[in-house]
Design a protein around this motif. Sequence first.
Motif, mmCIF file in Angstrom:
data_model
loop_
_atom_site.group_PDB
_atom_site.id
_atom_site.type_symbol
_atom_site.label_atom_id
_atom_site.label_comp_id
_atom_site.label_asym_id
_atom_site.label_seq_id
_atom_site.Cartn_x
_atom_site.Cartn_y
_atom_site.Cartn_z
ATOM 1 N N THR A 51 0.799 -1.219 0.000
ATOM 2 C CA THR A 51 0.000 0.000 0.000
ATOM 3 C C THR A 51 0.834 1.272 0.000
ATOM 4 O OG1 THR A 51 -0.121 -0.112 2.410
ATOM 5 C CG2 THR A 51 -1.939 -1.102 1.160
ATOM 6 N N PHE A 52 2.108 1.163 0.390
ATOM 7 C CA PHE A 52 2.975 2.335 0.470
ATOM 8 C C PHE A 52 4.414 1.885 0.294
ATOM 9 C CE2 PHE A 52 5.804 5.103 2.882
ATOM 10 C CZ PHE A 52 5.497 6.330 2.336
ATOM 11 N N MET A 53 5.203 2.711 -0.393
ATOM 12 C CA MET A 53 6.628 2.442 -0.539
ATOM 13 C C MET A 53 7.360 3.776 -0.548
ATOM 14 S SD MET A 53 8.670 0.322 -3.478
ATOM 15 C CE MET A 53 8.214 1.417 -4.804
ATOM 16 N N ASP A 54 8.403 3.875 0.289
ATOM 17 C CA ASP A 54 9.203 5.093 0.310
ATOM 18 C C ASP A 54 10.568 4.823 -0.323
ATOM 19 O OD1 ASP A 54 10.737 3.797 2.247
ATOM 20 O OD2 ASP A 54 10.100 5.098 3.885
ATOM 21 N N SER A 55 11.485 5.768 -0.192
ATOM 22 C CA SER A 55 12.799 5.637 -0.818
ATOM 23 C C SER A 55 13.584 4.443 -0.287
ATOM 24 C CB SER A 55 13.610 6.921 -0.639
ATOM 25 O OG SER A 55 13.825 7.180 0.735
ATOM 26 N N MET A 56 13.368 4.072 0.953
ATOM 27 C CA MET A 56 14.060 2.900 1.489
ATOM 28 C C MET A 56 13.545 1.624 0.826
ATOM 29 S SD MET A 56 14.849 3.835 5.420
ATOM 30 C CE MET A 56 16.021 2.512 5.511
ATOM 31 N N GLY A 57 12.268 1.571 0.550
ATOM 32 C CA GLY A 57 11.704 0.437 -0.175
ATOM 33 C C GLY A 57 12.251 0.358 -1.585
ATOM 34 N N ILE A 58 12.347 1.505 -2.236
ATOM 35 C CA ILE A 58 12.936 1.549 -3.574
ATOM 36 C C ILE A 58 14.382 1.070 -3.511
ATOM 37 C CG2 ILE A 58 13.677 3.091 -5.437
ATOM 38 C CD1 ILE A 58 11.112 4.752 -4.818
ATOM 39 N N GLY A 59 15.100 1.465 -2.481
ATOM 40 C CA GLY A 59 16.487 1.031 -2.317
ATOM 41 C C GLY A 59 16.601 -0.480 -2.185
ATOM 42 N N ALA A 60 15.666 -1.105 -1.490
ATOM 43 C CA ALA A 60 15.681 -2.563 -1.350
ATOM 44 C C ALA A 60 15.453 -3.234 -2.697
ATOM 45 C CB ALA A 60 14.614 -3.006 -0.348
ATOM 46 N N LEU A 61 14.568 -2.675 -3.511
ATOM 47 C CA LEU A 61 14.325 -3.234 -4.839
ATOM 48 C C LEU A 61 15.546 -3.070 -5.739
ATOM 49 C CD1 LEU A 61 10.649 -2.057 -5.456
ATOM 50 C CD2 LEU A 61 11.447 -4.318 -4.719
ATOM 51 N N VAL A 62 16.209 -1.931 -5.647
ATOM 52 C CA VAL A 62 17.419 -1.704 -6.443
ATOM 53 C C VAL A 62 18.531 -2.656 -5.991
ATOM 54 C CG1 VAL A 62 19.242 -0.029 -6.979
ATOM 55 C CG2 VAL A 62 16.846 0.670 -7.063
ATOM 56 N N ALA A 63 18.665 -2.873 -4.683
ATOM 57 C CA ALA A 63 19.664 -3.829 -4.176
ATOM 58 C C ALA A 63 19.376 -5.229 -4.714
ATOM 59 C CB ALA A 63 19.667 -3.829 -2.648
ATOM 60 N N ALA A 64 18.105 -5.601 -4.773
ATOM 61 C CA ALA A 64 17.735 -6.909 -5.329
ATOM 62 C C ALA A 64 18.073 -6.969 -6.812
ATOM 63 C CB ALA A 64 16.252 -7.179 -5.098
ATOM 64 N N HIS A 65 17.826 -5.890 -7.532
ATOM 65 C CA HIS A 65 18.165 -5.839 -8.957
ATOM 66 C C HIS A 65 19.664 -6.069 -9.158
ATOM 67 C CE1 HIS A 65 18.656 -4.439 -13.055
ATOM 68 N NE2 HIS A 65 19.552 -3.591 -12.598
ATOM 69 N N GLU A 66 20.475 -5.398 -8.371
ATOM 70 C CA GLU A 66 21.928 -5.539 -8.496
ATOM 71 C C GLU A 66 22.375 -6.955 -8.145
ATOM 72 O OE1 GLU A 66 23.362 -2.333 -6.083
ATOM 73 O OE2 GLU A 66 22.828 -0.833 -7.594
ATOM 74 N N ALA A 67 21.794 -7.533 -7.096
ATOM 75 C CA ALA A 67 22.140 -8.903 -6.708
ATOM 76 C C ALA A 67 21.704 -9.898 -7.782
ATOM 77 C CB ALA A 67 21.503 -9.245 -5.361
ATOM 78 N N ALA A 68 20.552 -9.672 -8.387
ATOM 79 C CA ALA A 68 20.073 -10.557 -9.454
ATOM 80 C C ALA A 68 21.017 -10.491 -10.647
ATOM 81 C CB ALA A 68 18.653 -10.171 -9.863
ATOM 82 N N ARG A 69 21.414 -9.295 -10.986
ATOM 83 C CA ARG A 69 22.347 -9.121 -12.104
ATOM 84 C C ARG A 69 23.650 -9.873 -11.838
ATOM 85 N NH1 ARG A 69 23.510 -3.299 -12.597
ATOM 86 N NH2 ARG A 69 24.932 -3.844 -10.940
ATOM 87 N N PHE A 97 12.597 -2.352 -13.912
ATOM 88 C CA PHE A 97 11.859 -3.477 -13.335
ATOM 89 C C PHE A 97 10.796 -4.046 -14.275
ATOM 90 C CE2 PHE A 97 13.359 -1.151 -9.553
ATOM 91 C CZ PHE A 97 14.139 -2.160 -9.017
ATOM 92 N N GLY A 98 10.848 -3.679 -15.547
ATOM 93 C CA GLY A 98 9.928 -4.254 -16.525
ATOM 94 C C GLY A 98 8.536 -3.671 -16.490
ATOM 95 N N LEU A 99 8.398 -2.447 -15.986
ATOM 96 C CA LEU A 99 7.094 -1.790 -15.951
ATOM 97 C C LEU A 99 7.043 -0.730 -17.048
ATOM 98 C CD1 LEU A 99 6.804 -1.169 -12.110
ATOM 99 C CD2 LEU A 99 5.655 -2.932 -13.440
ATOM 100 N N PRO A 100 5.866 -0.463 -17.588
ATOM 101 C CA PRO A 100 5.774 0.615 -18.572
ATOM 102 C C PRO A 100 6.081 1.952 -17.901
ATOM 103 C CG PRO A 100 3.584 -0.154 -17.976
ATOM 104 C CD PRO A 100 4.566 -1.073 -17.304
ATOM 105 N N SER A 101 6.693 2.851 -18.653
ATOM 106 C CA SER A 101 7.061 4.136 -18.059
ATOM 107 C C SER A 101 5.893 5.113 -18.006
ATOM 108 C CB SER A 101 8.234 4.761 -18.813
ATOM 109 O OG SER A 101 7.946 4.833 -20.190
ATOM 110 N N GLY A 102 4.821 4.851 -18.759
ATOM 111 C CA GLY A 102 3.647 5.707 -18.718
ATOM 112 C C GLY A 102 2.699 5.305 -17.615
ATOM 113 N N SER A 103 1.615 6.038 -17.493
ATOM 114 C CA SER A 103 0.603 5.732 -16.494
ATOM 115 C C SER A 103 -0.119 4.443 -16.863
ATOM 116 C CB SER A 103 -0.410 6.877 -16.415
ATOM 117 O OG SER A 103 -1.384 6.583 -15.441
#
Length: 111
Positions: A51-69, A97-103
């Motif tokens: 329901t909510f995500m802040d910059s720390m949540g985004i950071g966790a997703l980016v860390a996962a992206h880097e680890a996956a790579r 993350f494979g999402l469209p950049s538009g709305s």
Amino acid sequence: MTTRRQADGAIVVELRGTLDAATVSSVRAELLTSLARGRPRVLVVDLTFVTFMDSMGIGALVAAHEAARDVGGRVRLRNPSEFVHRQLRVTGLSDLFGLPSGSPNSRSYRF
């Protein structure tokens, strides 16, 4: 948070609630552990019930992206709310993350 492996080998981590300072360390740990142990080609992070995500949540997703790579995989996000998707668009990370950049008016990116 639940984690399961699909028949195609992808690992799906389903998150719930908020992804912020209070929850991010356990979420980051689960994502990184799933990648290190399972070494999937795709780690799907299901955000249907986030329901909510802040910059720390985004950071966790980016860390996962880097680890996956690092293990030859990738992270894909599934079913973000409009709020979460907007956060990723504003930061320029939706394509990563494979999402469209538009709305997401039609929600056709859900899988």
